[in-house]
Design an enzyme around this catalytic site. Structure first.
Site, PDB file in Angstrom:
ATOM      1  N   HIS A 119      37.405  -4.181   2.467  1.00 51.04           N
ATOM      2  CA  HIS A 119      36.584  -3.253   3.969  1.00 51.04           C
ATOM      3  C   HIS A 119      37.070  -3.642   5.239  1.00 51.04           C
ATOM      4  O   HIS A 119      36.987  -4.653   4.979  1.00 51.04           O
ATOM      5  CB  HIS A 119      35.188  -3.385   3.938  1.00 51.04           C
ATOM      6  N   MET A 120      37.766  -2.812   6.057  1.00 50.68           N
ATOM      7  CA  MET A 120      38.581  -3.226   7.055  1.00 50.68           C
ATOM      8  C   MET A 120      37.360  -3.348   8.198  1.00 50.68           C
ATOM      9  O   MET A 120      36.655  -2.374   8.409  1.00 50.68           O
ATOM     10  CB  MET A 120      40.258  -2.476   7.381  1.00 50.68           C
ATOM     11  N   HIS A 121      36.952  -4.056   9.155  1.00 47.36           N
ATOM     12  CA  HIS A 121      36.294  -3.891  10.458  1.00 47.36           C
ATOM     13  C   HIS A 121      36.572  -3.660  11.694  1.00 47.36           C
ATOM     14  O   HIS A 121      37.875  -4.155  11.765  1.00 47.36           O
ATOM     15  CB  HIS A 121      35.257  -5.646  10.430  1.00 47.36           C
TER      16      HIS A 121
ATOM     17  N   ASP B 109      28.868   0.612  10.002  1.00 53.77           N
ATOM     18  CA  ASP B 109      28.050  -0.810   9.332  1.00 53.77           C
ATOM     19  C   ASP B 109      26.337  -1.338   9.661  1.00 53.77           C
ATOM     20  O   ASP B 109      26.119   0.010  10.334  1.00 53.77           O
ATOM     21  CB  ASP B 109      28.510  -2.488  10.392  1.00 53.77           C
ATOM     22  N   ILE B 110      26.018  -1.432   8.441  1.00 50.05           N
ATOM     23  CA  ILE B 110      24.758  -1.681   8.194  1.00 50.05           C
ATOM     24  C   ILE B 110      24.282  -1.696   9.495  1.00 50.05           C
ATOM     25  O   ILE B 110      22.981  -1.919  10.033  1.00 50.05           O
ATOM     26  CB  ILE B 110      23.728  -1.791   7.344  1.00 50.05           C
TER      27      ILE B 110
ATOM     28  N   ASN C 127      37.264 -10.065   6.050  1.00 46.41           N
ATOM     29  CA  ASN C 127      37.355 -11.355   5.725  1.00 46.41           C
ATOM     30  C   ASN C 127      38.080 -11.640   4.496  1.00 46.41           C
ATOM     31  O   ASN C 127      37.261 -10.684   3.690  1.00 46.41           O
ATOM     32  CB  ASN C 127      35.744 -11.816   5.769  1.00 46.41           C
TER      33      ASN C 127
ATOM     34  N   GLU D 195      31.457 -11.051   2.196  1.00 46.02           N
ATOM     35  CA  GLU D 195      29.631 -10.711   1.194  1.00 46.02           C
ATOM     36  C   GLU D 195      29.969  -9.880   0.392  1.00 46.02           C
ATOM     37  O   GLU D 195      29.617 -10.383  -0.687  1.00 46.02           O
ATOM     38  CB  GLU D 195      28.774 -11.255   2.847  1.00 46.02           C
ATOM     39  N   VAL D 196      30.704  -8.850   1.054  1.00 42.91           N
ATOM     40  CA  VAL D 196      30.676  -7.580  -0.079  1.00 42.91           C
ATOM     41  C   VAL D 196      32.305  -7.597  -0.881  1.00 42.91           C
ATOM     42  O   VAL D 196      33.327  -7.175   0.160  1.00 42.91           O
ATOM     43  CB  VAL D 196      30.827  -6.508   0.888  1.00 42.91           C
TER      44      VAL D 196
HETATM   45  P1  5GP Z   1      31.818  -9.000   4.917  1.00 43.92           P
HETATM   46  O1  5GP Z   1      31.018 -10.103   5.533  1.00 43.92           O
HETATM   47  O2  5GP Z   1      31.971  -8.653   3.315  1.00 43.92           O
HETATM   48  O3  5GP Z   1      33.240  -8.989   5.278  1.00 43.92           O
HETATM   49  O4  5GP Z   1      31.731  -7.776   5.340  1.00 43.92           O
HETATM   50  C1  5GP Z   1      30.470  -6.890   4.861  1.00 43.92           C
HETATM   51  C2  5GP Z   1      30.046  -5.997   5.381  1.00 43.92           C
HETATM   52  O5  5GP Z   1      28.767  -4.998   5.191  1.00 43.92           O
HETATM   53  C3  5GP Z   1      28.467  -7.024   6.856  1.00 43.92           C
HETATM   54  O6  5GP Z   1      29.119  -6.469   8.361  1.00 43.92           O
HETATM   55  C4  5GP Z   1      27.270  -5.759   6.608  1.00 43.92           C
HETATM   56  O7  5GP Z   1      26.793  -5.494   7.335  1.00 43.92           O
HETATM   57  C5  5GP Z   1      28.063  -5.101   5.559  1.00 43.92           C
HETATM   58  N1  5GP Z   1      26.680  -4.172   4.515  1.00 43.92           N
HETATM   59  C6  5GP Z   1      26.665  -4.856   3.432  1.00 43.92           C
HETATM   60  N2  5GP Z   1      25.717  -3.779   2.429  1.00 43.92           N
HETATM   61  C7  5GP Z   1      25.552  -2.666   3.529  1.00 43.92           C
HETATM   62  C8  5GP Z   1      25.655  -1.419   3.496  1.00 43.92           C
HETATM   63  O8  5GP Z   1      24.784  -1.054   2.215  1.00 43.92           O
HETATM   64  N3  5GP Z   1      25.383  -0.534   3.725  1.00 43.92           N
HETATM   65  C9  5GP Z   1      26.794  -0.271   4.879  1.00 43.92           C
HETATM   66  N4  5GP Z   1      26.660   0.644   5.913  1.00 43.92           N
HETATM   67  N5  5GP Z   1      27.392  -1.695   5.475  1.00 43.92           N
HETATM   68  C10 5GP Z   1      26.205  -2.347   4.664  1.00 43.92           C
END
Ligand code: 5GP
Ligand code: ZN
Length: 106
Positions: free
Chosen positions: A99-101, A30-31, A86, A94-95
């Site tokens: 995706h699984m954290h 994660d970034i 999420n 947000e994305v």
């Molecule tokens: P969400 O809130 O959708 O469950 O999590 C999205 C995750 O994607 C966040 O933790 C965010 O830091 C990560 N993320 C968003 N854009 C990028 C990217 O371009 N590269 C990487 N490696 N992670 C990203």
């Protein structure tokens, strides 16, 4: 999907710190890490949210992603970890590509 950031990472158009790659999914750091280890396990297929997973078609996918997360947690030296999806804006997503954290602590 052309304007999906995770499809672009899957396709290699945007760089990512890739830790795993197979027929069904990839995993990368994660970034903005929120734990000692914070990895995203992402299916190659564009599916917007977990709520869009189809019974029958995707039954194997999430189990496979958990297997990948377990192996990565071990490999990266996590003493304990959390696996999280999420789902939807209200759920903190947000994305909009599944995706699984994997968040782990050493
Ligand atoms: P969400 O809130 O959708 O469950 O999590 C999205 C995750 O994607 C966040 O933790 C965010 O830091 C990560 N993320 C968003 N854009 C990028 C990217 O371009 N590269 C990487 N490696 N992670 C990203
Ligand atoms: Zn996508």
């Amino acid at each position: 999907m052309t304007d999906c950031i995770f499809c672009k990472i899957v396709g290699g158009d945007i760089p990512a710190d890739k830790l795993h790659d197979d027929d069904l999914c990839i995993a990368f750091n994660d970034i903005h890490p929120k734990a000692d280890i914070h990895i995203l396990v992402v299916p190659k297929e564009h599916i917007a949210t977990v709520a869009d997973l189809e019974e029958g078609k995707h039954d194997h996918l999430v189990g496979h992603m958990v297997n990948v997360a377990n192996k990565l947690a071990k490999r990266e030296g996590a003493q304990g970890y959390r696996i999280q999806f999420n789902v939807g804006e209200k759920g903190g997503q947000e994305v909009f590509h599944v995706h699984m954290h994997l968040m782990g602590w050493k």
